[in-house]
Design an enzyme around this catalytic site. Sequence first.
Site, PDB file in Angstrom:
ATOM      1  N   GLU A 338       0.753  -1.271  -0.198  1.00 11.34           N
ATOM      2  CA  GLU A 338       0.013  -0.056   0.174  1.00 11.34           C
ATOM      3  C   GLU A 338       0.827   1.390   0.011  1.00 11.34           C
ATOM      4  OE1 GLU A 338      -2.767  -0.061  -0.627  1.00 11.34           O
ATOM      5  OE2 GLU A 338      -3.442  -2.263  -0.341  1.00 11.34           O
ATOM      6  N   HIS A 424      -5.681  -5.414 -11.221  1.00 13.97           N
ATOM      7  CA  HIS A 424      -5.145  -6.429 -10.117  1.00 13.97           C
ATOM      8  C   HIS A 424      -4.750  -7.724 -10.906  1.00 13.97           C
ATOM      9  CE1 HIS A 424      -7.334  -3.520  -7.720  1.00 13.97           C
ATOM     10  NE2 HIS A 424      -6.580  -4.019  -6.811  1.00 13.97           N
TER      11      HIS A 424
END
Length: 525
Positions: A338, A424
């Site tokens: 992240e 993704h």
Amino acid sequence: MTQTSSRRVRITFSILAAAAALATTTAGAAPSADQSRAASARALSHVQAYAGRTLHGAGQTWAVRNMVIDADGREHVRLDRRYRGLRVIGGDVVVHGSRSGAFLDATLTLRRALTLGTKPGRSAADALRTALATHSGALRQAPELVVHARGDRPVLAWDVVLDSEGEDGTPSALHVIVDAASAQVIESWDDIQTAPAAGTGNSLFLGSVPLTTESSGSSYVLKDTTRGGQNTVDMNNRGFGTGKALSDSDNVWGNGTTSDRATVAVDAQYGVAMTWDYFQNVHGRNGIADNGVGAQSRVHYKRNYANAFWSDSCFCMTFGDGNSSIYPLVSLDVAGHEMSHGVTSRTAGLVYSGESGGLNEATSDIFGTMVEFYAANAKDTPDYLMGEKLFKNGTGFIRSMIQPSSDGASADCWYSGLSSLDVHYSSGVANHFFYLLAEGTTAGQPSRTCSASNTRVANGTGTLAGIGHGKAEKIWYRALTVYMTSSTNYAAARSATLSAAADLYGAGSAEVNAVAAAWSAVNVN
């Protein structure tokens, strides 16, 4: 992100992007303000003098976003382009100059000179109606007239930003790009991109870990002044507010289980610290924004929230507590993933759509994995699986860099329809490339090369020798920070990493050859 087991659980780790301030980095001594100004001035001069290479033209202005100055004096200055006052999406350029100030080259995505008019055929209200007809949300701000230059031909467009919230509670800041002539949606992407006193923490995943905290009266708080003041707060299972600072009287935090709310705070604080140390010690980067400022971590976000995200707007990491099948989202590789979105937003700024979006997501997978290798914690053996600690069944994982297609959705290989995949899943090609570059076709692992056919699943029988993750991570970081631009696709990523490898290890080196071979092994030629 997606796990693989008998039941698929989709977890889309995130970043909320915002405009980044100018940050100057260097592989040698830090440049003075005068040196930075001089490098900026040279780049601005080059971008106009070499218009054939940079596609500079009438009505264009430039702003320096950031720069890298190599130890040998070479300069790489990243510039954002405006055309007749309008922001140009996909117009950014990296100008490369020699130590003597001579122009070397430029890296850019723009394919054609800008000659279009700036009077829209359809109004901002038309664009908003189109955006709301195709996407839910509330208008964040007035639609912005821009030049969209990510395709073959630049066009006038409206950038409509819609705020909303996903089913799992993840906030959304969706850019809907609407053609200013036809009022048709060109593309869309979400800015939510889904990854200190001497104390001791008893973590959920990593056992006993050291923490640097801060003394506050008769107690301690989870604040690390040695890493830019990064700190951790408890959101008390709410999705709003600023959270509550965590404090402890004896500077021993958590009990290793979720019965103590401080336990997951330990994992978050430690994971963020390891990410800071990784980028500083391996790449010479002083914090996520390269400005010495630490980020905030927010734990216990909402209820049954099985996700985590990075937000540039608050410069913070947010971790959910998971659900019946997912542990709290505070594993080491998730924190690294992240926060690496923050690095990407402040360097290449890879747009979270199409192939550039897949490269954005892969960059976070790569660096999240490398943070795990850097930490070398015996409780979390470094591997090339993302989020493997999160699943209560003990067998799941979110993504595999060894064999991306093993999750049933990600691509091992580049093929003509790759850009239509969720980012993704299109990230799998870069993940697979990185694994092959670092480890090769390792005995005992299922990683395979790709055939020349138009398929996304590897089925080749070629063999590759890896160069080690230490060299591979440095090549990727330099490519990201020096050569990639906001709309870099896989073909351009190949060029960027080849240039980076040549810079680091020499033209014609074994490392350059290995980069070329690894890209070819995933059908990027």
